[in-house]
Every structure is written in C-alpha cells, then in structure tokens.
Write a protein that holds these residues in place. Structure first.
Motif, PDB file in Angstrom:
ATOM      1  N   UNK A 185      -4.263  -0.317  -0.139  1.00 30.94           N
ATOM      2  CA  UNK A 185      -3.715   0.902   0.052  1.00 30.94           C
ATOM      3  C   UNK A 185      -2.918   1.505   0.973  1.00 30.94           C
ATOM      4  N   UNK A 186      -2.960   0.954   2.089  1.00 35.87           N
ATOM      5  CA  UNK A 186      -1.787   1.111   2.974  1.00 35.87           C
ATOM      6  C   UNK A 186      -0.608   0.378   2.860  1.00 35.87           C
ATOM      7  N   UNK A 187      -0.638  -0.678   2.322  1.00 37.13           N
ATOM      8  CA  UNK A 187       0.621  -1.185   1.917  1.00 37.13           C
ATOM      9  C   UNK A 187       1.392  -0.185   0.660  1.00 37.13           C
ATOM     10  N   UNK A 188       0.551   0.219  -0.197  1.00 36.39           N
ATOM     11  CA  UNK A 188       1.076   1.129  -1.254  1.00 36.39           C
ATOM     12  C   UNK A 188       1.567   2.499  -0.683  1.00 36.39           C
ATOM     13  N   UNK A 230      -4.143  -5.400  -6.844  1.00 33.72           N
ATOM     14  CA  UNK A 230      -5.036  -5.501  -5.686  1.00 33.72           C
ATOM     15  C   UNK A 230      -6.023  -4.396  -5.359  1.00 33.72           C
ATOM     16  N   UNK A 231      -5.404  -3.154  -5.806  1.00 32.26           N
ATOM     17  CA  UNK A 231      -6.297  -1.991  -5.700  1.00 32.26           C
ATOM     18  C   UNK A 231      -7.449  -1.770  -6.562  1.00 32.26           C
ATOM     19  N   UNK A 242       6.518   5.409   0.274  1.00 33.07           N
ATOM     20  CA  UNK A 242       7.514   6.147   1.217  1.00 33.07           C
ATOM     21  C   UNK A 242       9.012   5.667   0.848  1.00 33.07           C
ATOM     22  N   UNK A 243       9.359   4.483   0.455  1.00 29.04           N
ATOM     23  CA  UNK A 243      10.565   4.038   0.452  1.00 29.04           C
ATOM     24  C   UNK A 243      10.885   4.204  -1.217  1.00 29.04           C
ATOM     25  N   UNK A 244       9.895   3.793  -2.161  1.00 26.52           N
ATOM     26  CA  UNK A 244      10.148   3.458  -3.443  1.00 26.52           C
ATOM     27  C   UNK A 244       9.634   4.460  -4.720  1.00 26.52           C
ATOM     28  N   UNK A 301      -0.209 -13.015   0.978  1.00 31.00           N
ATOM     29  CA  UNK A 301       1.147 -12.941   1.497  1.00 31.00           C
ATOM     30  C   UNK A 301       2.265 -14.054   0.810  1.00 31.00           C
ATOM     31  N   UNK A 302       1.664 -14.884  -0.113  1.00 33.53           N
ATOM     32  CA  UNK A 302       2.477 -15.950  -0.532  1.00 33.53           C
ATOM     33  C   UNK A 302       3.657 -15.222  -1.671  1.00 33.53           C
TER      34      UNK A 302
END
Length: 320
Positions: free
Chosen positions: A97-100, A84-85, A105-107, A49-50
């Motif tokens: 994977x969920x964050x990607x 990270x993937x 969705x937005x970018x 998260x940093x």
C-alpha cells in the motif's frame, strides 16, 4: 543482494550461536542473534525485492537500448503491486500500500508521463501501438481512450516535425540542374494497358499513406528473442522508413536510467582527485575509456602489441 547472501549462511549463524560463546554474547549485547522468525522474514523480503532487482537491471543497462523497456517495466510493477495488495499476508499488503502510494505519485497520472516513454515503445517493431494500448488499459482504465488520443496526436505532430526537417534536407541536397523530360516515358504511359491502370488506381490508397501509417499498420515483428538487436532492425529498415529511422535514432539514444552516467562521474572522480588535479581533459578521458574497455573485454589484452601504436600516436604519426 545482501539479504540473499545472508540467507545462504543461516545455518552458519546458528552454529556460531551454539558453539561460539563470544559470538553469542556479542550479539546479545546488541539486537540479539537472528531467530527462526527473522530468517522467515528475510526469505519473504527477498521474494518481494527480487522482481524489483531484476527490473532495475533491465532498465539500467549501458550496453543496450533501454528506452523501449520502460513502458513494459511500469506495467509489470503496476500488476505486481496490485497482486500484493490482494494477497493474504497483512504485512505485505501494508508494505504494498505504501509502495503503491509512491508509485502513483510519479506514474499515477497518464498526462504527466513523459511522451518519450510511449514513443520508445511504439518505435519497437515488436510492440508498436498495440502494446501501448494494452498498457494504458491496465494502468488507466477509466481514461484509456483520452490517453490514446493524446498519444496518437503527439506522435503525428512529432512525425510531421521530422518530415518537414527531412524535406528541407532533401531539397537542400538536390542538384539545381534541371532534368530532361524523356518523350519515351510519355509514349510508354500512353501504351499502358487498362489492367495496369486499374491496378495503379487500387494502390492509390496505399501510396497516399504516410510512412508512419504504413509502419503502424504492418504486423508486429515476431522476434522476441533476447538476441534481438533493435538498432540493427532500424538500420536494415531505414530505406523503407527514412524519417522514422531518424526518430528512432534520436529516441533510442536516450538512456532511461541515470545509473550509467552516475557511474561514469564516480569513476571520473576517482581518476581526477586532489592529488592528480593536473591531468588534462584528454588524458582523463583516455584513462576512463581504457579502464572501461579493460573491464568489459572478455579476452586478455596483450599491451606489448600496442606499444608501437601508442608511440606513433604520441609522435603524431598515427593515421586516423
């Protein structure tokens, strides 16, 4: 931030569990006390998260320009998620994977990105078109050429719009008194040497370039220090780029994040509540601005020195 603070007290938690029976029992009734594996997960999540926390601070500033930072932030997040993937930690891979998916969705579609994100980066003399091209190659390698053509087309269309507006302002500001033609200038031109005429012919190509083309073909500014003042750069170079400086003024006035405006509304809600609803708009503005100035000031403020000035303002004697 809460996890970062909690991690510093890992040994304190262990001491309470070992030495305070009541503390141990209270935690046992609930979800239990944190184990070694829990603290390992905390440290791992903090590491993940940093970067997002740092990037959030970067684009959420209210005392400096943020519009030019967003394109670089998108690239950093994209590269971070890809890293990270491809790591060996299955938990991080699953989370990334969920964050990607949310990121795409937005970018994930270049055509849906607001053109101002590209434009703000181009108007940064340290980045210009080269950094946009670099980012497009990273984010949209399969459609890079189409995206760059779209950006260049929209950039020139916007510049033409500003040029027409600037031209109307210039014509409106000109004097209607006709200028006298000096015969000496004609004589001077007739006496110009062939060498000078040849030099001027060589510069025809440069003179025919638009202000935008000149800006884009110049080398990027190499000042990448944290003290670089983007607005000051455009102020100094506004005589060279009068039209582009107008574009920069309009673009860089747009904050890339809503954090600052949301904070202002929250502060206003605390000032103007159900028990102070008769305050005038002028007084509410004065209270909010004064509070902000007092908090941001690095030096102590002596209010006694402003009493006379405030009194003059109330009596209508202040000169502005």
């Amino acid at each position: 931030m809460m996890l970062d603070v909690a991690a510093k007290y890992e040994h304190a938690f262990d001491s309470y569990v070992r030495d305070d029976n009541s503390f141990f029992l209270d935690l046992t009734v609930g979800n239990g006390f944190p184990t070694f594996d829990d603290w390992e997960n905390v440290r791992r999540i903090i590491k993940i998260l940093q970067p997002f926390y740092d990037l959030t601070l970067k684009v959420s500033g209210s005392l400096h320009v943020t519009a030019n930072c967003f394109w670089e932030t998108l690239i950093e997040i994209h590269c971070l998620l890809d890293e990270w993937l491809n790591c060996d930690d299955l938990d991080i891979v699953s989370m990334a994977s969920k964050m990607k998916d949310k990121y795409n969705k937005y970018w994930g579609d270049a055509t849906n990105i607001n053109f101002l994100v590209y434009l703000a980066n181009i108007l940064d003399p340290r980045r210009k078109m080269g950094f946009v091209d670099f980012g497009v190659q990273q984010l949209f390698p399969n459609f890079a050429s189409e995206v760059m053509k779209m950006v260049e087309r929209d950039l020139h269309c916007l510049f033409d719009e500003y040029s027409s507006t600037f031209g109307r302002v210039q014509v409106h500001g000109q004097s209607s008194i006709p200028k006298k033609v000096s015969m000496s200038s004609e004589l001077h031109q007739s006496r110009m040497s062939l060498a000078v005429q040849h030099y001027l012919k060589q510069r025809v190509g440069l003179e025919n370039k638009s202000e935008l083309d000149k800006y884009l073909t110049e080398e990027e500014d190499e000042n990448n220090s944290t003290t670089f003042d983007l607005l000051l750069w455009w102020k100094v170079n506004s005589p060279r780029y009068p039209i582009l400086s107008q574009m920069a003024r309009d673009v860089f006035s747009i904050p890339i994040s809503t954090v600052a405006s949301e904070s202002a509304f929250s502060t206003g809600g605390r000032v103007l509540d159900g028990f102070r609803s008769l305050l005038t708009p002028t007084m509410v503005e004065a209270l909010i601005c004064t509070q902000d100035w007092l908090r941001k000031s690095k030096e102590s403020i002596n209010l006694d020195g402003y009493v006379a000035e405030v009194q003059d303002m109330e009596d209508g004697k202040a000169l502005f």
